[in-house]
Write a protein that holds these residues in place. Structure first.
Motif, PDB file in Angstrom:
ATOM      1  N   ARG A  39     -21.713 -34.519   2.418  1.00 42.01           N
ATOM      2  CA  ARG A  39     -20.243 -34.789   3.163  1.00 42.01           C
ATOM      3  C   ARG A  39     -19.804 -34.330   2.908  1.00 42.01           C
ATOM      4  NH1 ARG A  39     -21.094 -41.281   2.497  1.00 42.01           N
ATOM      5  NH2 ARG A  39     -22.346 -41.655   4.628  1.00 42.01           N
ATOM      6  N   GLY A  40     -19.895 -33.564   0.711  1.00 45.04           N
ATOM      7  CA  GLY A  40     -18.785 -32.628   0.358  1.00 45.04           C
ATOM      8  C   GLY A  40     -18.028 -31.926   0.159  1.00 45.04           C
ATOM      9  N   PRO A  41     -19.684 -30.638   0.846  1.00 43.84           N
ATOM     10  CA  PRO A  41     -19.419 -29.546   1.745  1.00 43.84           C
ATOM     11  C   PRO A  41     -18.668 -29.446   3.198  1.00 43.84           C
ATOM     12  CG  PRO A  41     -21.667 -29.363   0.301  1.00 43.84           C
ATOM     13  CD  PRO A  41     -20.859 -31.283   0.691  1.00 43.84           C
ATOM     14  N   ALA A  42     -18.925 -30.749   3.745  1.00 39.01           N
ATOM     15  CA  ALA A  42     -18.228 -30.481   4.637  1.00 39.01           C
ATOM     16  C   ALA A  42     -16.822 -30.430   4.712  1.00 39.01           C
ATOM     17  CB  ALA A  42     -18.873 -31.696   5.409  1.00 39.01           C
ATOM     18  N   ILE A  43     -16.155 -31.471   3.808  1.00 39.23           N
ATOM     19  CA  ILE A  43     -14.834 -31.890   3.889  1.00 39.23           C
ATOM     20  C   ILE A  43     -14.919 -30.622   3.146  1.00 39.23           C
ATOM     21  CG2 ILE A  43     -13.427 -32.950   2.135  1.00 39.23           C
ATOM     22  CD1 ILE A  43     -15.606 -35.867   2.339  1.00 39.23           C
ATOM     23  N   ILE A  44     -14.936 -29.937   1.780  1.00 37.11           N
ATOM     24  CA  ILE A  44     -14.643 -28.297   1.880  1.00 37.11           C
ATOM     25  C   ILE A  44     -14.378 -27.733   2.739  1.00 37.11           C
ATOM     26  CG2 ILE A  44     -14.711 -26.511  -0.099  1.00 37.11           C
ATOM     27  CD1 ILE A  44     -16.043 -28.517  -1.998  1.00 37.11           C
ATOM     28  N   ALA A  45     -15.342 -27.742   3.328  1.00 39.43           N
ATOM     29  CA  ALA A  45     -15.027 -27.092   4.578  1.00 39.43           C
ATOM     30  C   ALA A  45     -13.783 -26.988   5.263  1.00 39.43           C
ATOM     31  CB  ALA A  45     -16.435 -26.445   5.388  1.00 39.43           C
ATOM     32  N   GLY A  46     -13.425 -28.425   5.847  1.00 39.69           N
ATOM     33  CA  GLY A  46     -12.661 -28.656   6.525  1.00 39.69           C
ATOM     34  C   GLY A  46     -11.488 -28.193   6.397  1.00 39.69           C
ATOM     35  N   ALA A  47     -11.356 -28.012   5.021  1.00 38.64           N
ATOM     36  CA  ALA A  47     -10.792 -27.763   3.770  1.00 38.64           C
ATOM     37  C   ALA A  47      -9.962 -26.583   3.418  1.00 38.64           C
ATOM     38  CB  ALA A  47     -10.330 -28.259   2.694  1.00 38.64           C
ATOM     39  N   ASP A  70      -7.920 -13.174   4.617  1.00 40.57           N
ATOM     40  CA  ASP A  70      -7.264 -14.067   4.234  1.00 40.57           C
ATOM     41  C   ASP A  70      -8.085 -15.450   5.090  1.00 40.57           C
ATOM     42  OD1 ASP A  70      -5.787 -14.701   2.214  1.00 40.57           O
ATOM     43  OD2 ASP A  70      -3.895 -13.797   3.088  1.00 40.57           O
ATOM     44  N   LEU A  71      -8.019 -15.005   6.748  1.00 41.05           N
ATOM     45  CA  LEU A  71      -8.706 -15.432   7.609  1.00 41.05           C
ATOM     46  C   LEU A  71     -10.350 -15.513   7.816  1.00 41.05           C
ATOM     47  CD1 LEU A  71      -6.235 -14.987  10.902  1.00 41.05           C
ATOM     48  CD2 LEU A  71      -6.615 -17.185   9.720  1.00 41.05           C
ATOM     49  N   VAL A  72     -10.399 -14.263   7.165  1.00 37.34           N
ATOM     50  CA  VAL A  72     -12.055 -13.674   6.952  1.00 37.34           C
ATOM     51  C   VAL A  72     -12.831 -15.047   6.567  1.00 37.34           C
ATOM     52  CG1 VAL A  72     -13.492 -12.036   7.113  1.00 37.34           C
ATOM     53  CG2 VAL A  72     -12.192 -11.618   8.244  1.00 37.34           C
ATOM     54  N   THR A  73     -12.126 -14.344   4.748  1.00 33.91           N
ATOM     55  CA  THR A  73     -12.578 -15.515   3.550  1.00 33.91           C
ATOM     56  C   THR A  73     -13.065 -16.753   4.010  1.00 33.91           C
ATOM     57  OG1 THR A  73     -11.479 -13.644   2.438  1.00 33.91           O
ATOM     58  CG2 THR A  73     -12.121 -15.263   0.985  1.00 33.91           C
ATOM     59  N   CYS A  74     -11.685 -17.467   4.388  1.00 36.79           N
ATOM     60  CA  CYS A  74     -12.017 -19.061   4.675  1.00 36.79           C
ATOM     61  C   CYS A  74     -12.275 -19.153   5.453  1.00 36.79           C
ATOM     62  CB  CYS A  74      -9.985 -19.736   5.116  1.00 36.79           C
ATOM     63  SG  CYS A  74      -8.975 -19.509   3.614  1.00 36.79           S
ATOM     64  N   VAL A  75     -12.405 -18.855   7.028  1.00 38.66           N
ATOM     65  CA  VAL A  75     -13.798 -19.008   7.747  1.00 38.66           C
ATOM     66  C   VAL A  75     -14.900 -19.068   7.598  1.00 38.66           C
ATOM     67  CG1 VAL A  75     -14.299 -18.576  10.066  1.00 38.66           C
ATOM     68  CG2 VAL A  75     -12.215 -18.831   9.644  1.00 38.66           C
ATOM     69  N   SER A  76     -15.844 -17.851   7.069  1.00 38.24           N
ATOM     70  CA  SER A  76     -16.672 -17.381   6.554  1.00 38.24           C
ATOM     71  C   SER A  76     -17.515 -18.478   5.299  1.00 38.24           C
ATOM     72  CB  SER A  76     -16.535 -16.259   5.673  1.00 38.24           C
ATOM     73  OG  SER A  76     -16.186 -15.388   5.138  1.00 38.24           O
ATOM     74  N   LEU A  77     -16.810 -18.615   4.816  1.00 36.34           N
ATOM     75  CA  LEU A  77     -17.011 -19.535   3.301  1.00 36.34           C
ATOM     76  C   LEU A  77     -17.353 -20.912   3.949  1.00 36.34           C
ATOM     77  CD1 LEU A  77     -14.587 -18.490   0.064  1.00 36.34           C
ATOM     78  CD2 LEU A  77     -16.914 -18.249   0.292  1.00 36.34           C
ATOM     79  N   ALA A  78     -16.035 -21.468   4.928  1.00 38.17           N
ATOM     80  CA  ALA A  78     -16.229 -22.319   5.894  1.00 38.17           C
ATOM     81  C   ALA A  78     -18.073 -22.747   6.332  1.00 38.17           C
ATOM     82  CB  ALA A  78     -15.010 -23.214   6.776  1.00 38.17           C
ATOM     83  N   VAL A  79     -18.050 -22.033   7.397  1.00 37.22           N
ATOM     84  CA  VAL A  79     -19.837 -21.480   7.827  1.00 37.22           C
ATOM     85  C   VAL A  79     -20.481 -21.783   6.469  1.00 37.22           C
ATOM     86  CG1 VAL A  79     -20.755 -20.132   9.547  1.00 37.22           C
ATOM     87  CG2 VAL A  79     -18.255 -20.792  10.068  1.00 37.22           C
ATOM     88  N   LEU A  80     -20.225 -21.295   6.303  1.00 37.42           N
ATOM     89  CA  LEU A  80     -21.316 -20.903   4.836  1.00 37.42           C
ATOM     90  C   LEU A  80     -21.837 -22.015   4.544  1.00 37.42           C
ATOM     91  CD1 LEU A  80     -20.610 -17.775   2.797  1.00 37.42           C
ATOM     92  CD2 LEU A  80     -22.884 -18.377   4.432  1.00 37.42           C
ATOM     93  N   LEU A  81     -20.173 -23.307   3.864  1.00 37.82           N
ATOM     94  CA  LEU A  81     -20.412 -24.446   3.656  1.00 37.82           C
ATOM     95  C   LEU A  81     -20.994 -25.670   4.437  1.00 37.82           C
ATOM     96  CD1 LEU A  81     -16.883 -24.442   1.649  1.00 37.82           C
ATOM     97  CD2 LEU A  81     -19.782 -25.549   0.823  1.00 37.82           C
ATOM     98  N   ILE A  82     -20.886 -24.734   6.024  1.00 34.68           N
ATOM     99  CA  ILE A  82     -21.127 -26.457   7.111  1.00 34.68           C
ATOM    100  C   ILE A  82     -22.534 -26.184   7.401  1.00 34.68           C
ATOM    101  CG2 ILE A  82     -21.397 -26.774   9.118  1.00 34.68           C
ATOM    102  CD1 ILE A  82     -18.430 -25.768   9.103  1.00 34.68           C
ATOM    103  N   VAL A  83     -22.941 -24.393   6.877  1.00 32.32           N
ATOM    104  CA  VAL A  83     -24.832 -24.811   7.232  1.00 32.32           C
ATOM    105  C   VAL A  83     -25.217 -25.025   5.786  1.00 32.32           C
ATOM    106  CG1 VAL A  83     -26.216 -22.556   6.539  1.00 32.32           C
ATOM    107  CG2 VAL A  83     -24.197 -22.363   7.868  1.00 32.32           C
ATOM    108  N   LEU A  84     -24.452 -25.582   4.195  1.00 29.29           N
ATOM    109  CA  LEU A  84     -25.315 -25.702   3.019  1.00 29.29           C
ATOM    110  C   LEU A  84     -25.240 -27.050   3.373  1.00 29.29           C
ATOM    111  CD1 LEU A  84     -26.166 -25.104   0.037  1.00 29.29           C
ATOM    112  CD2 LEU A  84     -23.406 -25.343  -0.428  1.00 29.29           C
ATOM    113  N   ALA A  85     -24.460 -27.737   4.429  1.00 36.04           N
ATOM    114  CA  ALA A  85     -23.903 -29.314   3.766  1.00 36.04           C
ATOM    115  C   ALA A  85     -25.437 -29.478   4.619  1.00 36.04           C
ATOM    116  CB  ALA A  85     -23.561 -29.451   4.819  1.00 36.04           C
TER     117      ALA A  85
END
Length: 144
Positions: A86-94, A121-136
């Motif tokens: 749940r934690g990484p999913a919330i961070i990805a949502g942020a 900024d967009l590429v960085t935020c979206v790519s980190l969010a996708v990586l965190l969703i995969v991690l979760a």
């Protein structure tokens, strides 16, 4: 600076070379160049134009940043409570919220979220969010 240098500096600040008035040159338009009228009277002063969007107070421009930061803190608290899915999913949502704010809001309204160019900024935020969703998704669920 000697007297000659001051006169030349004053003339260049007014728009013309030394010894020439600002409106004395030959111009293609044929009209006055200093904003005056053809009859020698000065042009009426007009109201300054309003900006395209109103200026936002500093504290209000930081609201999107505060929202993203609070969501990140919530995600870190959830991870600290041993919820590794749940934690990484919330961070990805942020991070996706930060990307949405960066996409929609102008630079004056985004506050501290505007760090680099918009697309970076967009590429960085979206790519980190996708990586965190995969991690979760692939993280094993710990049994309590």
């Amino acid at each position: 600076m000697d007297e000659t240098g001051r006169v030349e500096l004053a003339d260049t600040e007014q728009g013309g070379p030394a010894g020439e008035a600002p409106g004395d040159g030959d111009h293609a338009s044929g009209g006055p160049t200093d904003g005056g009228r053809d009859d020698g009277r000065p042009a009426p002063e007009s109201e300054p134009e309003a900006p395209a969007h109103p200026e936002v107070p500093f504290w209000l421009a930081q609201v999107p940043y505060a929202l993203v930061l609070s969501a990140l803190v919530a995600g870190i608290v959830v991870v600290a409570a041993a919820h590794f899915k749940r934690g990484p999913a919330i961070i990805a949502g942020a991070l996706l919220l930060a990307a949405a704010f960066r996409t929609v809001l102008p630079k004056d309204w985004i506050g501290l979220l505007a760090v680099r160019r918009r697309w970076i900024d967009l590429v960085t935020c979206v790519s980190l969010a996708v990586l965190l969703i995969v991690l979760a998704w692939v993280a094993p669920q710990l049994s309590a």
